[in-house]
Design a protein around this motif. Structure first.
Motif, short mmCIF file in Angstrom:
data_model
loop_
_atom_site.label_atom_id
_atom_site.label_comp_id
_atom_site.label_asym_id
_atom_site.label_seq_id
_atom_site.Cartn_x
_atom_site.Cartn_y
_atom_site.Cartn_z
N THR A 47 47.71 51.83 45.03
CA THR A 47 46.50 51.45 44.30
C THR A 47 46.90 50.98 42.92
O THR A 47 47.91 51.41 42.36
N HIS A 54 38.92 47.04 37.29
CA HIS A 54 39.54 46.63 38.56
C HIS A 54 40.29 47.81 39.16
O HIS A 54 41.21 48.34 38.56
N THR A 56 41.97 48.46 43.07
CA THR A 56 42.13 48.02 44.46
C THR A 56 43.23 48.83 45.12
O THR A 56 44.14 49.34 44.47
N GLN A 58 46.02 48.47 48.24
CA GLN A 58 46.71 47.48 49.06
C GLN A 58 47.57 48.18 50.11
O GLN A 58 48.16 49.22 49.84
N VAL A 73 44.11 44.09 51.31
CA VAL A 73 43.33 44.88 50.36
C VAL A 73 42.33 45.71 51.16
O VAL A 73 41.45 45.17 51.84
N SER A 76 38.27 48.02 47.25
CA SER A 76 38.09 47.15 46.10
C SER A 76 36.91 47.62 45.26
O SER A 76 35.83 47.87 45.79
N GLN A 85 33.14 44.89 45.90
CA GLN A 85 34.08 44.96 47.03
C GLN A 85 34.57 43.58 47.47
O GLN A 85 35.08 43.40 48.58
N TRP A 87 37.15 41.85 46.99
CA TRP A 87 38.53 41.70 47.46
C TRP A 87 38.79 42.41 48.77
O TRP A 87 39.80 42.16 49.42
N LYS A 88 37.90 43.35 49.17
CA LYS A 88 38.15 44.13 50.39
C LYS A 88 38.29 43.20 51.60
O LYS A 88 37.46 42.32 51.82
N CYS A 122 39.66 35.78 38.45
CA CYS A 122 40.78 36.28 39.24
C CYS A 122 41.91 35.26 39.29
O CYS A 122 43.09 35.62 39.28
#
Length: 148
Positions: A47, A54, A56, A58, A73, A76, A85, A87-88, A122
């Motif tokens: 994480t 932020h 996340t 991974q 990911v 998120s 969420q 990026w999830k 981003c």
């Protein structure tokens, strides 16, 4: 295709594919020092946390030494956009290619497209941190986000 809209960044260095691969996996040396977990082997999970904006998680879903690393990911929480969420389920891909006596890295964040809210911010963030990775590979020192 929609795939072509994913954020991609590429660079070429004099270092070997293994040097590039090892640098990618040294996440705390180029992305952020606020990292928990492992980031080197298949199925490793880590994480990252940037202040309160932020978080996340991974998971390493592809690890081919000297060739490729993929992070899925799995969690998120981006507090600066409507859908934290976003990026999830996205995938961060590092493709390493040998080009003569040089090595080219192609960074792709699959799912990070101009349609998503965080794209602009981003993209700015990734541009900075992929440059940090470049610095780590070429000089031995990256510019990760510092420990809180």
């Amino acid at each position: 295709t929609i795939m072509d809209n994913n954020l991609t960044i590429t660079f070429t260095v004099d270092q070997s594919p293994d040097d590039v691969f090892n640098a990618i996996n040294s996440v705390s040396k180029w992305w952020t020092e606020n990292i928990q977990g492992a980031s080197a082997k298949l199925n490793d999970e880590f994480t990252v946390q940037f202040k309160d904006i932020h978080y996340t998680k991974q998971k390493l879903v592809t690890v081919v030494p000297g060739k490729k690393v993929e992070w899925l990911v799995t969690e998120s929480k981006l507090t600066f956009i409507k859908d934290p969420q976003e990026w999830k389920g996205t995938t961060v891909v590092f493709d390493i290619a040998n080009t003569g006596d040089k090595t080219t890295l192609l960074f792709t964040h699959i799912g990070l497209t101009p349609e998503v809210e965080c794209f602009k911010d981003c993209k700015k963030g990734w541009t900075y941190f992929v440059d940090s990775l470049y610095k780590l590979i070429t000089t031995g020192t990256g510019v990760p986000d510092k420990k809180d």
